[in-house]
Enzyme design. Structure first.
Site, PDB file in Angstrom:
ATOM      1  N   CYS A 138      42.275  44.679  40.838  1.00  0.00           N
ATOM      2  CA  CYS A 138      41.301  45.652  41.317  1.00  0.00           C
ATOM      3  C   CYS A 138      40.336  46.051  40.198  1.00  0.00           C
ATOM      4  CB  CYS A 138      42.043  46.880  41.843  1.00  0.00           C
ATOM      5  SG  CYS A 138      40.957  48.232  42.302  1.00  0.00           S
ATOM      6  N   CYS A 141      39.400  49.719  40.014  1.00  0.00           N
ATOM      7  CA  CYS A 141      40.418  50.595  39.424  1.00  0.00           C
ATOM      8  C   CYS A 141      40.462  50.432  37.900  1.00  0.00           C
ATOM      9  CB  CYS A 141      41.807  50.262  39.955  1.00  0.00           C
ATOM     10  SG  CYS A 141      41.879  49.930  41.714  1.00  0.00           S
ATOM     11  N   ASP A 142      40.335  49.213  37.388  1.00  0.00           N
ATOM     12  CA  ASP A 142      40.697  48.946  35.994  1.00  0.00           C
ATOM     13  C   ASP A 142      39.552  48.507  35.079  1.00  0.00           C
ATOM     14  OD1 ASP A 142      43.298  49.483  36.720  1.00  0.00           O
ATOM     15  OD2 ASP A 142      43.785  47.394  37.142  1.00  0.00           O
TER      16      ASP A 142
END
Ligand code: NAP
Length: 339
Positions: A138, A141-142
């Site tokens: 993701c 997200c990261d």
């Protein structure tokens, strides 16, 4: 155990689950939605959504999903922000289906399954061991952890292009590694990725393993040429696996028919499974279209199928369907009893 027998329980909370909630709520069925910890489905992890009708300027996924949720709540949908751990679907017409969240049991006359899909894994050595230490699924997200670092994105579809485009704002270089020379991605996404200076393409290669560096985090990817078998090592700080998704159908395995890829099978153009009162919607049933708008559409169909099922199927004796009139009478009694 919850004392009431619900009219309908919806499992899942992407566009399919929330649209099913909206329609069943507007039909006065007071749906109970078990939405998972990470409610909102895959769109919560995406960036710009440019192809959802009604938003000419586009909208961010994490802005769109709370709107879905709120809209259903306005008409009476109720939410449990937790995971379903087990289900027991009744085989007979009019039977009561049972759904567990940990030790809490919920019962319902109809169930809409809308658990969506989850990222597919490569299944190569090092992938699992280095998860969250360099291996991610993701970018939204990261990506911020990879500022000025070297990353690869594996895959050749729209997901991989989207991940790469997002990562290019953070990482020093983003290399898209794809196992073929042709891409499955749409022309517009591919073109966008090609126009970004720090995105490179490496084909036809696929990862065979990931290895940790001295600090224990991901250090290199070993790739293999799909035709010649030649191996190549890339020193990298992060890998984003963007090779598609698989249906999240584990909890209903053995209870509703699944196809060979694990998708819940529905009958014809309906959302009915072959278990009476159990309906399937969204990415859980669809390996062809898999769009937010098609998932929302099938959530609507599942709600209508569930509504018609409840209308036409006599409840088994243990079921008590709380009608809107009964609810009103109950509320009046409570108001009179209040000091
Ligand atoms: P996808 O279209 O199925 O693409 C998956 C890619 O991963 C393919 O290129 C495939 O290679 C590759 N792949 C699969 N298994 C692999 C393995 N074990 N090792 C290496 N490579 C592997 O999946 P997706 O990109 O997630 O897209 C799914 C759907 O969502 C599509 O309809 C897409 O349009 C949509 N979507 C749209 C957007 C957007 O519009 N912004 C964003 C994301 C997704 P092969 O090509 O060789 O099979």
């Amino acid at each position: 155990m919850s004392q009431d027998i619900e009219n309908v329980i919806i499992v899942g909370s992407g566009p399919a689950g929330y649209t099913a909630a909206l329609y069943t709520a507007r039909a006065d069925l007071r749906p109970l939605v078990i939405e998972g910890f990470l409610w909102g489905g895959l769109l919560q992890q995406t960036t710009d959504v440019e192809n959802y009708p009604g938003f000419p300027e586009g909208i961010m996924g994490p802005e769109l999903m709370p709107r879905f949720r709120e809209q259903a709540e306005r008409f009476g949908a109720r939410y449990i922000t937790d995971e379903v751990t087990r289900v027991e679907l009744a085989a007979e017409d009019g039977g009561i289906h049972r759904v567990w969240v940990g030790n809490d049991e919920y019962r319902a006359r109809a169930v809409v399954l809308a658990m969506g899909a989850e990222p597919r894994k490569l299944g190569v050595p090092g992938e699992e061991e280095l998860a969250a230490r360099g291996v991610s699924y993701c970018a939204t997200c990261d990506a911020a952890f990879y500022r000025e670092r070297r990353v690869i994105v594996v895959g050749g579809g729209d997901s991989a292009m989207e991940e790469a485009i997002f990562l290019s704002k953070f990482a020093s270089t983003v290399t898209i590694v794809h196992r073929r020379d042709e891409f499955r991605a749409s022309a517009i996404m591919l073109q966008r990725a090609r126009e970004i200076d720090n995105i490179e393409f490496l084909t036809p290669y696929a990862p065979v393993r990931f290895e940790a560096g001295d600090d224990g985090a991901l250090g290199k990817a070993i790739l293999r040429h799909s035709e010649t078998g030649e191996e190549k090592e890339l020193e990298i700080d992060g890998v984003f696996v963007g090779i598609g998704h698989q249906p999240t159908s584990r909890i209903v395995e053995g209870q509703v028919p699944l196809d060979e890829d694990g998708y819940v099978q529905v009958i014809g153009r309906s959302t009915k499974t072959d278990v009476p009162g159990v309906f399937g919607a969204g990415d859980l049933v669809d390996h062809t279209y898999r769009q937010a708008i098609t998932a929302a559409g099938s959530g609507c169909q599942a709600a209508l199928d569930a509504e018609w099922y409840l209308r036409d199927t006599p409840a088994s004796p243990e079921a008590h369907w709380t009608t809107p009139d009964e609810l009103e009478a109950e509320a009046e009694r409570a108001a009179e009893a209040a000091p």
